[in-house]
Design an enzyme around this catalytic site. Structure first.
Site, PDB file in Angstrom:
ATOM      1  N   GLU A 293       0.825  -1.206   0.000  1.00 33.03           N
ATOM      2  CA  GLU A 293       0.000   0.000   0.000  1.00 33.03           C
ATOM      3  C   GLU A 293       0.863   1.262   0.000  1.00 33.03           C
ATOM      4  OE1 GLU A 293      -3.631   0.346   0.158  1.00 33.03           O
ATOM      5  OE2 GLU A 293      -2.827   2.268  -0.480  1.00 33.03           O
ATOM      6  N   ASP A 297       1.070   4.008  -3.016  1.00 26.55           N
ATOM      7  CA  ASP A 297       0.669   5.398  -2.792  1.00 26.55           C
ATOM      8  C   ASP A 297       1.796   6.357  -3.165  1.00 26.55           C
ATOM      9  OD1 ASP A 297      -1.575   4.202  -1.835  1.00 26.55           O
ATOM     10  OD2 ASP A 297      -1.268   4.733   0.265  1.00 26.55           O
ATOM     11  N   SER A 513      -7.448   1.819  -3.654  1.00 23.38           N
ATOM     12  CA  SER A 513      -6.160   2.222  -3.098  1.00 23.38           C
ATOM     13  C   SER A 513      -5.241   2.827  -4.138  1.00 23.38           C
ATOM     14  CB  SER A 513      -5.433   0.981  -2.574  1.00 23.38           C
ATOM     15  OG  SER A 513      -5.617   0.854  -1.222  1.00 23.38           O
TER      16      SER A 513
END
Ligand SMILES: *[C@@H]1O[C@H](CO)[C@@H](O)[C@H](O)[C@H]1NC(C)=O
Ligand SMILES: *[C@@H]1O[C@H](CO)[C@@H](O)[C@H](O)[C@H]1NC(C)=O
Ligand SMILES: *[C@@H]1O[C@H](CO)[C@@H](O)[C@H](O)[C@H]1NC(C)=O
Ligand SMILES: *[C@@H]1O[C@H](CO)[C@@H](O)[C@H](O)[C@H]1NC(C)=O
Ligand SMILES: *[C@@H]1O[C@H](CO)[C@@H](O)[C@H](O)[C@H]1NC(C)=O
Ligand SMILES: *[C@@H]1O[C@H](CO)[C@@H](O)[C@H](O)[C@H]1NC(C)=O
Ligand SMILES: *[C@@H]1O[C@H](CO)[C@@H](O)[C@H](O)[C@H]1NC(C)=O
Ligand SMILES: *[C@@H]1O[C@H](CO)[C@@H](O)[C@H](O)[C@H]1NC(C)=O
Ligand SMILES: *[C@@H]1O[C@H](CO)[C@@H](O)[C@H](O)[C@H]1NC(C)=O
Length: 597
Positions: A293, A297, A513
């Protein structure tokens, strides 16, 4: 045999005064234990809880009206964002509330030196036995049946009756929500695998020409082609910045960013992001500990907004709590820790993306309101706040959407659609997911969308949401969703087959996400263009997006977001609760935002 605390704690018992309490206490908040949490006993006696006591904000309505004025392009005050001092003043509690809480803490022999204070809260770290006395309750350890996480919570807590009006909530108590990365799919491809060969091009829904390899693998180049990111060089030095939040021991790896840049953006090799540690967060750069994650990002937000400076917050203080060690682990919900920290800064990155969330119904309403008001404060200060909309379609993200069952937590187990928080907060921009070119709503997993049960529909989206609802056949999903609630997502962006690097390996990854940092990357470029032109940043985006900004978005016309045993909502012409208003067209948006005051 495991016992649920809701059974042990009959409400009548909680409400009655306990010997030793001078005033009669009354239940302040209670919750049904959300599904999948199992009572596994009492916490160790020395377990410490960092109680965060939130004060009501008597002037929040004033803050909210400032927020809407400075965020509405047609208002004379557009862009006149507030300073930290102005916002702090508007969230200040009544002096009476502060005094009442101080007296209550004194009654429990808690000294001022044991407290940490913010503009609208006070925190105090106490052993669980003390918290139980103060809140006339009993804490238990709860284990999640699916992932094994353990948290220390109660199902109900009480406060002296005369304190109720002076406290909006105390946590961690009834907060069972956790921040789950909204990420549903990761597939690792071989080290040797490279970006697919180009064999032609595809015209996107907006008319941009995109390499056909982008239909199965999304790179920064694909995003630039698809979202018309051309004719603009962002500045690395105009004061603009983009921020990404990390929780749950998700570490963003420096070397993986270099590998990603070498693969997709050679001119960026050698540039970096900075890391800020919040509430005991860590920055473990061991390659094998790189978080999917966190890497996703940072890589896409920074890749798309390059060379905008990036900041990664690593916030600690999250579950899991390890019951066996006996160590006083902090199992506070880390979300407010980050908000407390960032709202205390005088300079904040102008664009922030977060890809974490949970089912709205597992978050106590008072907590949701407090956190949502925190996002409003960021917006008032000129920060654009993006959240991924969730990966469970109209349901929760816990299970395979194809077989997903959706249970109301109101004690009946009735089937209901499950909105996600913080996407359901009206002061954030919730980002859903698309894939392929021309773009469709993702149907391999499901773009989160729906209607809040906590927050009423804000006026900025009233006309498009009413139009969407009016076009639904009479009685559609009656009783499954709350037509008067804040509807989301607001927008969407590519969220499938994104090519990133983790532990040195190229990996395809997907989920809303991926959509939130990608959309945020485009917003950071727009903020950069505004700053270069001597204009304010965009701040809270929704009033702009729904009034004029949608002209710079590409409406998505194919797909749906199945869940809860239904096909979910359909994508339609105009706003829909699957892909919102659509995906960004940077070139058009730049022209629009540079024409705003
Ligand atoms: C806010 O920042 C100031 C200055 O850095 C610091 O002294 C104070 O402790 C901080 N307050 C909180 C609540 O973190
Ligand atoms: C893109 O991929 C999808 C799914 O594999 C496929 O159905 C579609 O035909 C492809 N589009 C183009 C233009 O190749
Ligand atoms: C961006 O920078 C490149 C390389 O310096 C330059 O060729 C190009 O003209 C610039 N584009 C704009 C829109 O300023
Ligand atoms: C990125 O920043 C970190 C921390 O400042 C540093 O250790 C690392 O070497 C930097 N990487 C590059 C490529 O500059
Ligand atoms: C629980 O939720 C269902 C679905 O929204 C609703 O029909 C029912 O009336 C609710 N029951 C209670 C006790 O709130
Ligand atoms: C709801 O489901 C839970 C978990 O299966 C079960 O323990 C509980 O008894 C159910 N409640 C009702 C009212 O059916
Ligand atoms: C529906 O949403 C409204 C806020 O818009 C809220 O007041 C109401 O309680 C919600 N209904 C249910 C059943 O949750
Ligand atoms: C979505 O579209 C399908 C196919 O046209 C239709 O059968 C279904 O009723 C629609 N669902 C909603 C919620 O509008
Ligand atoms: C891309 O943006 C430019 C403005 O920078 C605009 O002239 C052009 O029409 C846009 N292209 C598409 C396909 O929308």
């Amino acid at each position: 045999m495991l016992v649920f605390a809701s059974v042990v704690l009959a409400l009548g018992g909680v409400a009655s005064a306990t010997p030793g309490l001078r005033r009669s206490s009354k239940v302040k908040e209670s919750i049904n234990v959300p599904r999948n949490w199992v009572n596994v006993g009492t916490p160790p006696a020395d377990h410490k809880i960092n109680l965060r006591i939130a004060f009501p904000q008597p002037n929040f309505a004033t803050l909210e009206s400032h927020l809407y004025e400075v965020s509405d392009p047609s208002h004379p005050r557009y862009g006149a964002h507030l300073s930290k001092e102005e916002v702090d003043e508007l969230v200040k509690p009544h002096g009476e509330s502060v005094d009442a809480v101080s007296r209550w803490l004194e009654e429990h022999n808690i000294q001022e030196s044991d407290c940490a204070r913010g503009p609208d809260w006070v925190k105090v770290k106490v052993p669980v036995s003390m918290a139980e006395k103060m809140l006339d309750t009993k804490y238990y350890m709860w284990q999640h049946a699916v992932d094994g996480d353990v948290i220390v919570r109660t199902t109900s807590y009480a406060l002296p009756e005369d304190l109720h009006e002076h406290v909006s909530g105390v946590q961690p108590t009834t907060m069972f929500g956790r921040l789950k990365p909204q990420r549903s799919f990761i597939s690792v491809i071989d080290h040797a695998d490279s970006i697919p060969e180009s064999t032609g091009s595809i015209t996107s829904g907006s008319g941009t020409v995109v390499d056909n390899s982008c239909n199965s693998t999304i790179t920064v180049t694909c995003i630039n082609e698809l979202y018309n990111v051309t004719d603009f060089n962002a500045s690395a030095t105009n004061g603009n910045a983009i921020g990404l939040t990390g929780y749950l021991e998700q570490f963003a790896n420096f070397q993986d960013l270099q590998d990603f840049y070498a693969d997709q953006l050679p001119q960026a090799v050698g540039t970096n992001f900075s890391v800020e540690l919040v509430n005991g967060g860590e920055n473990d750069q061991t390659p094998a500990n790189a978080g999917a994650e966190a890497n996703l990002d940072t890589q896409f937000a920074l890749g798309v907004s390059f060379p905008t400076p990036g900041l990664f917050w690593s916030t600690g203080g999250s579950p899991p709590f390890i019951p066996d060690t006996g160590t006083p682990t902090d199992t506070n919900e880390p979300y407010t820790e980050w908000l407390d920290f960032v709202l205390n800064q005088t300079t904040i990155p102008q664009t922030i993306s977060t890809s974490y969330g949970d089912d709205e119904q597992t978050v106590p309403e008072s907590f949701a309101i407090t956190a949502c008001n925190g996002f409003a404060q960021l917006g008032a200060r000129g920060v654009s706040v993006m959240f991924s909309s969730g990966d469970g379609g109209v349901g929760d993200g816990d299970s395979n959407p194809a077989t997903q069952q959706c249970f109301s937590n109101n004690g009946t187990n009735a089937t209901v659609f499950i909105p996600a928080f913080p996407a359901s907060c009206p002061f954030v921009t919730a980002v859903g997911a698309t894939n392929h070119i021309p773009e469709t709503a993702v149907s391999r997993f499901f773009s989160g969308g729906g209607f809040s049960n906590y927050f009423v529909r804000p006026s900025y989206q009233d006309s498009v949401v009413s139009a969407y609802l009016a076009a639904l056949p009479e009685g559609t999903y009656a009783g499954l969703f709350n037509a008067s609630g804040r509807a989301y997502p607001d927008v969407s962006a590519q969220g499938d087959f994104l090519r990133i690097f983790i532990d040195g390996s190229p990996t395809l990854i997907g989920g809303t996400s991926a959509s939130s940092p990608t959309f945020a990357g485009v917003i950071a470029l727009l903020n950069s263009a505004r700053i270069d032109a001597g204009l304010s940043t965009l701040g809270f985006l929704n009033p702009f997006l729904y009034s004029t900004g949608f002209a710079g978005l590409t409406d998505i016309l194919v797909g749906n977001n199945a869940g809860c045993g239904t096909t979910g909502f359909n994508v339609t012409s105009g706003w829909d609760p699957v892909t919102g208003l659509g995906t960004p067209n940077f070139g058009l948006l730049k022209d629009i935002v540079l024409a705003l005051p």
